[in-house]
Design a protein around this motif. Structure first.
Motif, PDB file in Angstrom:
ATOM      1  N   GLN A 123       5.683  23.573  27.409  1.00 13.74           N
ATOM      2  CA  GLN A 123       5.261  22.986  28.680  1.00 13.74           C
ATOM      3  C   GLN A 123       5.067  24.046  29.760  1.00 13.74           C
ATOM      4  OE1 GLN A 123       8.605  19.927  28.110  1.00 13.74           O
ATOM      5  NE2 GLN A 123       7.466  19.117  29.856  1.00 13.74           N
ATOM      6  N   GLN A 124       5.911  25.070  29.758  1.00 18.66           N
ATOM      7  CA  GLN A 124       5.946  26.011  30.874  1.00 18.66           C
ATOM      8  C   GLN A 124       4.983  27.192  30.710  1.00 18.66           C
ATOM      9  OE1 GLN A 124       7.598  25.262  33.560  1.00 18.66           O
ATOM     10  NE2 GLN A 124       7.318  27.150  34.739  1.00 18.66           N
ATOM     11  N   ILE A 125       4.612  27.514  29.484  1.00 12.66           N
ATOM     12  CA  ILE A 125       3.781  28.707  29.266  1.00 12.66           C
ATOM     13  C   ILE A 125       2.428  28.539  29.958  1.00 12.66           C
ATOM     14  CG2 ILE A 125       2.687  27.992  27.076  1.00 12.66           C
ATOM     15  CD1 ILE A 125       3.308  30.886  26.064  1.00 12.66           C
ATOM     16  N   ALA A 141      -0.741  18.222  22.362  1.00  9.84           N
ATOM     17  CA  ALA A 141      -1.744  18.011  23.417  1.00  9.84           C
ATOM     18  C   ALA A 141      -1.653  19.126  24.459  1.00  9.84           C
ATOM     19  CB  ALA A 141      -1.540  16.641  24.066  1.00  9.84           C
ATOM     20  N   ALA A 142      -0.438  19.494  24.819  1.00 13.96           N
ATOM     21  CA  ALA A 142      -0.261  20.575  25.798  1.00 13.96           C
ATOM     22  C   ALA A 142      -0.842  21.879  25.250  1.00 13.96           C
ATOM     23  CB  ALA A 142       1.229  20.754  26.111  1.00 13.96           C
ATOM     24  N   ALA A 143      -0.670  22.102  23.946  1.00 15.09           N
ATOM     25  CA  ALA A 143      -1.186  23.331  23.333  1.00 15.09           C
ATOM     26  C   ALA A 143      -2.715  23.309  23.263  1.00 15.09           C
ATOM     27  CB  ALA A 143      -0.591  23.505  21.932  1.00 15.09           C
ATOM     28  N   VAL A 144      -3.275  22.151  22.876  1.00 13.56           N
ATOM     29  CA  VAL A 144      -4.732  22.031  22.747  1.00 13.56           C
ATOM     30  C   VAL A 144      -5.414  22.246  24.095  1.00 13.56           C
ATOM     31  CG1 VAL A 144      -6.617  20.403  22.272  1.00 13.56           C
ATOM     32  CG2 VAL A 144      -4.598  20.469  20.768  1.00 13.56           C
ATOM     33  N   LEU A 145      -4.943  21.531  25.103  1.00 18.45           N
ATOM     34  CA  LEU A 145      -5.643  21.511  26.386  1.00 18.45           C
ATOM     35  C   LEU A 145      -5.578  22.847  27.124  1.00 18.45           C
ATOM     36  CD1 LEU A 145      -4.628  17.916  27.484  1.00 18.45           C
ATOM     37  CD2 LEU A 145      -6.888  18.682  26.721  1.00 18.45           C
ATOM     38  N   ARG A 146      -4.622  23.713  26.748  1.00 18.55           N
ATOM     39  CA  ARG A 146      -4.522  25.012  27.424  1.00 18.55           C
ATOM     40  C   ARG A 146      -4.646  26.195  26.448  1.00 18.55           C
ATOM     41  NH1 ARG A 146       0.486  25.510  30.014  1.00 18.55           N
ATOM     42  NH2 ARG A 146       1.269  24.037  28.492  1.00 18.55           N
TER      43      ARG A 146
END
Ligand SMILES: [Zn+2]
Length: 349
Positions: free
Chosen positions: A252-254, A281-286
């Motif tokens: 979440q924080q990276i 999802a957090a990994a994909v979107l960023r």
């Protein structure tokens, strides 16, 4: 000779006992043990959770973080009596898989590799051990007992190299790194990241003591508490705790395009953190890369040796917080709150 042995998968079988002198087949160089570092893997093996004895033998000689002095260099050149050496841990699988065939045994793809002191070959916690010249790494004599830190340092040399390789997938100028967990691996990671010119942050549960002091002495910033409260978005994270919640918070924080290296090994734990799909999802979107890293090949051993030799010796020496005699190996294996690296010393340096 005396050795610290264990019958793998049988708790309570570790002992300091007499065993035969090392077999010629284990290598042409005969080495007198100076010191062996203790790590979580050794504790797991002694607790009966991990480890494999050599085929046809009941016990495994423990120990993979070695430091020794050459007694007999054998017929092959390159080593002389008195040289300080450290033994590489993993050996390629016999098939071999493509990775082992090219010397990248750290990336062994069929799992048939062997490891000294862990998997099917004896370790280094014996008064004398033998090693093949190609798996012995010379240590700068001025390093003294600090040479025992080489093996844990190789784990970081590999992790940082992998981060650089992965970073090349796009335009990427990393400035900040967070290391979670201030054990020996985390602190060596912080050291090498600092030596690489990054702004270094370290997070650990400890609020006082040697860990925060060592981090500040490096010129790095120490955090305790949640990853979500560190106040910035790191370009890179090296996760050394293996704790589910710390991993979830790291994702979440990276920062965007960040690289998260998982270097810690955990087990189970409370499932109160975000779901796998939310993490994905957090990994994909960023564009975040999450990768695991274990072990090291000869290139990483060489690099780790170079880095350690350039590091501040006074700082490095503070990582070794306790030295025990071989007969007190059980005390060495019992972790105390202020321990960073505990070392079993077999002979004077
Ligand atoms: Zn292999």
């Amino acid at each position: 000779m005396k050795a610290i042995t264990v019958e793998p998968k049988k708790p309570g079988t570790a002992k300091y006992m007499d065993i035969p002198e090392p077999n010629q087949g284990e290598g042409s160089i005969l080495v007198e043990a100076v010191a062996v570092g203790v790590c979580g893997t050794d504790v797991e093996i002694v607790e009966g959770k991990y480890g494999w004895a050599p085929h046809g033998q009941q016990y495994l000689v423990l120990g993979h973080e070695s430091l020794g002095r050459v007694v007999d260099p054998g017929p092959t050149g390159g080593f002389k009596k008195g040289d300080l050496v450290v033994g590489i841990v993993r050996r390629p699988d016999p098939v071999p898989c493509p990775n082992c065939a090219v010397g990248e045994w750290d990336m062994c793809s069929n799992g048939l590799y062997t490891e000294r002191g862990i998997k099917e070959i004896h370790g280094y916690m014996s008064e004398r051990w033998r090693i093949e010249p190609e798996y012995a790494i010379k240590v700068d004599p001025s390093m003294g007992i600090l040479g025992v830190l080489l093996e844990p340092a190789t784990v970081l040399a590999k992790a940082l190299e992998q981060i650089v390789f992965i970073g090349r997938r796009s335009y990427w100028e990393p400035k900040t790194i967070l290391v979670t967990g201030a054990g020996p691996i985390g602190l060596l990671g912080a050291l090498f990241a600092k030596m690489s010119g990054l702004e270094v942050h370290v997070l650990d549960r400890a609020e006082t003591g040697a860990k925060p002091d060592l981090v500040r002495e490096l010129g790095a910033t120490y955090h305790s508490g949640s990853v979500l409260d560190i106040g910035f978005h790191p370009d890179t994270i090296i996760e050394c705790t293996g704790v589910g919640q710390v991993i979830a918070e790291s994702i979440q924080q990276i920062g965007a395009n960040g690289i998260l290296c998982l270097a810690g090994i955990g087990h189970g734990g409370a499932n109160r953190s975000a779901s796998v799909a939310d993490m994905a999802a957090a990994a994909v979107l960023r564009n975040i890369v999450i990768f695991g890293s274990v072990n090291a090949n000869k290139r990483h051993w060489y690099k780790a040796g170079q880095w350690l030799a350039r590091a501040d010796r006074a700082w490095l020496s503070k990582l070794i917080t306790r030295i025990e005699k071989p007969e007190n190996f059980m005390s060495a294996l019992n972790r105390k709150p202020d321990d960073i690296k505990v070392v079993i010393q077999f002979s004077d340096i």
